[in-house]
Design an enzyme around this catalytic site. Structure first.
Site, PDB file in Angstrom:
ATOM      1  CD  GLU A 259       0.235  -9.253   1.597  1.00 48.30           C
ATOM      2  OE1 GLU A 259      -1.380  -8.679   1.695  1.00 48.30           O
ATOM      3  OE2 GLU A 259      -0.294 -10.509   2.468  1.00 48.30           O
TER       4      GLU A 259
ATOM      5  CB  CYS B 261     -12.535   2.984 -31.406  1.00 45.14           C
ATOM      6  SG  CYS B 261     -11.431   3.177 -32.956  1.00 45.14           S
ATOM      7  CD  GLU B 262     -13.052   2.282 -24.705  1.00 41.71           C
ATOM      8  OE1 GLU B 262     -13.649   2.839 -24.126  1.00 41.71           O
ATOM      9  OE2 GLU B 262     -13.360   0.950 -25.158  1.00 41.71           O
TER      10      GLU B 262
ATOM     11  N   GLY C 125       0.711  -1.247  -0.135  1.00 36.87           N
ATOM     12  CA  GLY C 125      -0.135  -0.127  -0.369  1.00 36.87           C
ATOM     13  C   GLY C 125       0.598   1.119   0.090  1.00 36.87           C
TER      14      GLY C 125
ATOM     15  N   GLY D  21       4.625  -4.023  -3.272  1.00 34.07           N
ATOM     16  CA  GLY D  21       3.740  -3.888  -4.898  1.00 34.07           C
ATOM     17  C   GLY D  21       4.661  -2.329  -5.563  1.00 34.07           C
TER      18      GLY D  21
HETATM   19  N1  LLP Z   1      -1.707  -7.699  -0.407  1.00 31.94           N
HETATM   20  C1  LLP Z   1      -2.725  -7.013  -1.148  1.00 31.94           C
HETATM   21  C2  LLP Z   1      -3.681  -8.509  -0.292  1.00 31.94           C
HETATM   22  C3  LLP Z   1      -3.057  -6.409  -2.054  1.00 31.94           C
HETATM   23  O1  LLP Z   1      -4.627  -6.793  -2.323  1.00 31.94           O
HETATM   24  C4  LLP Z   1      -2.346  -5.468  -2.828  1.00 31.94           C
HETATM   25  C5  LLP Z   1      -3.050  -4.730  -4.088  1.00 31.94           C
HETATM   26  C6  LLP Z   1      -1.043  -5.202  -2.857  1.00 31.94           C
HETATM   27  C7  LLP Z   1      -0.597  -6.430  -1.258  1.00 31.94           C
HETATM   28  C8  LLP Z   1      -0.086  -4.638  -2.932  1.00 31.94           C
HETATM   29  O2  LLP Z   1      -0.104  -3.282  -2.808  1.00 31.94           O
HETATM   30  P1  LLP Z   1       0.924  -1.830  -3.058  1.00 31.94           P
HETATM   31  O3  LLP Z   1       1.962  -2.529  -2.234  1.00 31.94           O
HETATM   32  O4  LLP Z   1       1.074  -1.852  -4.573  1.00 31.94           O
HETATM   33  O5  LLP Z   1       0.203  -0.907  -3.659  1.00 31.94           O
HETATM   34  N2  LLP Z   1      -4.364  -1.308 -10.411  1.00 31.94           N
HETATM   35  C9  LLP Z   1      -4.374  -0.610  -8.882  1.00 31.94           C
HETATM   36  C10 LLP Z   1      -3.620  -0.533  -8.193  1.00 31.94           C
HETATM   37  C11 LLP Z   1      -4.417  -2.591  -7.346  1.00 31.94           C
HETATM   38  C12 LLP Z   1      -4.379  -2.825  -6.191  1.00 31.94           C
HETATM   39  C13 LLP Z   1      -4.459  -3.855  -5.650  1.00 31.94           C
HETATM   40  N3  LLP Z   1      -4.283  -4.609  -4.588  1.00 31.94           N
HETATM   41  C14 LLP Z   1      -3.628   1.028  -9.841  1.00 31.94           C
HETATM   42  O6  LLP Z   1      -3.495   0.277 -10.847  1.00 31.94           O
HETATM   43  O7  LLP Z   1      -3.483   1.539  -8.880  1.00 31.94           O
END
Ligand code: LLP
Length: 419
Positions: free
Chosen positions: A275, A344-345, A241, A277
């Protein structure tokens, strides 16, 4: 900083002129810096080292096998949300015990795969899911390692589509209603489940630490309460997050996040999991795209480029801002412009209402902070081949995902009616 302009004003990726990369591999092209990924991963690992935190990279942010392998070699596990991501993580050499399986909708086949592969932890999100895991474990004579993801009913104050901590969302098992406790009681008493602990993830792209603090305090209170009842709660999984700066070039404040975590968890006897990302991946990838045409209107220019919503969906889906610049800096006059793709959007745009220099047909522009939730969310909409992906590792350029041909796409289908 992996992506910087040289003295001639040309954007380079780990020292490689992006003009040459675009020329060699074509556009649209995702370019990643492995050194950047590993540096961010190291910074995160260091920030949570005082509390012995273990990082499970969220594969959904960038699922490339090459990147996963390099991160695994630096000690990262994986947070996965599907059987597909599990197979990917295993194929990249991540040890099964270093895999955490999250998600609200695991199928029986996915649960079987997780148990067959002996993965470290399943984060369950509903009482029904627990029953399915238990039934499969019982059938196989195993004890399944489960943690529960709780819903603390906290607003992450991020975009509504990526905020997951409120009770109105589908995520986690509510604490306030007593359901989380009832489910943990059940796990504790089941001969086929091993209680591994609690997990929380309240959303993505959090730019304020306060919601993390509130969620983590709630988690500690709950876990301490369960321990007081004599239950095993070895692990607290604190989710991902941590947000990034899409407007500038600041790297995420891993140290501030680490300091918060240390202040809350030092001296408590929990194994902590994380976690992340986006905070590891976003800064370390760009999307190169070539201008096709500029279409002037009274109000503004439309700069039509060869990347579209199918290549980078975030602007369309979340109104997300990504910095965009020509790869060659210059003093050209700027015009109010929308940077749009060929799909096309009307919703197919990478940016709207920017002051942007005029660009010539064929000129390459870079979309920054595209290393997370970029290629993974790409599709073949409009029968467009997805971007190729390259990775620069210690100065060397590797093609890690070749562009498919349209023939490949057509060959993916079966047409019983072709004559
Ligand atoms: N753990 C869980 C259970 C999650 O659902 C997520 C992200 C993460 C970890 C990783 O979160 P991060 O560190 O990346 O914030 N597609 C969207 C983001 C969706 C995130 C979904 N879950 C975007 O492009 O902003």
């Amino acid at each position: 900083m992996p992506f910087t302009y040289d003295e001639d004003g040309l954007l380079c990726a780990d020292g490689h002129p992006t003009s040459e990369l675009a020329q060699k591999f074509g556009t649209p092209l995702y370019v990643y810096s492995a050194d950047g990924f590993l540096a961010h991963l190291a910074a995160f690992q260091q920030a949570v080292a005082p509390v012995n935190g273990k990082v499970h990279f969220a594969v959904k942010a960038n699922a490339n096998l090459a990147l996963l392998s390099l991160m695994a070699q630096q000690g990262a596990g994986a947070d996965i949300v599907s059987g597909g991501e599990m197979q990917r993580a295993l194929a990249a050499g991540i040890a099964p015990q270093d895999i955490v399986f999250s998600g609200v909708g695991k199928t029986d086949d996915e649960i079987r795969l997780a148990l067959a592969k002996n993965i470290g932890q399943i984060n369950a999100e509903s009482p029904e899911e627990i029953k399915h895991i238990e039934a499969i474990a019982s059938e196989w004579g195993l004890k399944a390692p489960v943690a529960i993801r709780v819903n603390p009913d906290i607003d992450a104050k991020s975009h509504e589509k990526i905020s997951t901590g409120q009770k109105s969302t589908k995520f986690g098992i509510p604490i306030a209603t007593g359901e989380a406790e009832a489910v943990y009681d059940y796990i504790h008493n089941s001969p086929h489940l091993v209680a591994r602990g609690l997990a929380v993830h309240i959303g993505s792209q959090l730019t304020d630490l306060a919601p993390f603090k509130a969620a983590y305090q709630t988690l500690i209170a709950l876990a301490d309460g369960f321990r007081a009842k004599g239950y095993d709660v070895p692990i607290l999984d604190l989710g991902g997050g941590l947000g990034i700066d899409y407007h500038g070039e600041e790297t995420p404040d891993f140290a501030a996040y680490g300091a918060l975590v240390s202040s809350l968890f030092s001296g408590l006897d929990y194994q902590l999991g994380f976690e992340p990302g986006r905070s590891i991946a976003a800064d370390n990838g760009i999307l190169l795209t070539s201008a096709l045409y500029t279409k002037a209107s009274e109000e503004k220019d439309f700069i039509i480029v060869d990347a579209a919503m199918n290549d980078l969906l975030r602007p369309t889906l979340y109104e997300a801002y990504h910095r965009i610049e020509p790869i060659q800096q210059s003093n050209r006059a700027k015009r109010l412009s929308d940077i749009v793709g060929p799909v096309c959007e009307t919703g197919d745009y990478l940016a709207r209402g920017r002051d942007f220099p005029s660009v010539e047909s064929g000129e390459v522009v870079a979309v920054f902070n595209a290393g997370a939730y970029g290629s993974v969310m790409a599709s073949n909409y409009n029968t467009r081949a997805m971007p190729a992906e390259i990775l620069i590792h210690q100065g060397e350029v590797h093609l890690i995902k070749p562009r498919k041909t349209i023939e490949d796409l057509l060959n993916d289908e079966h047409n019983p009616f072709a004559e």
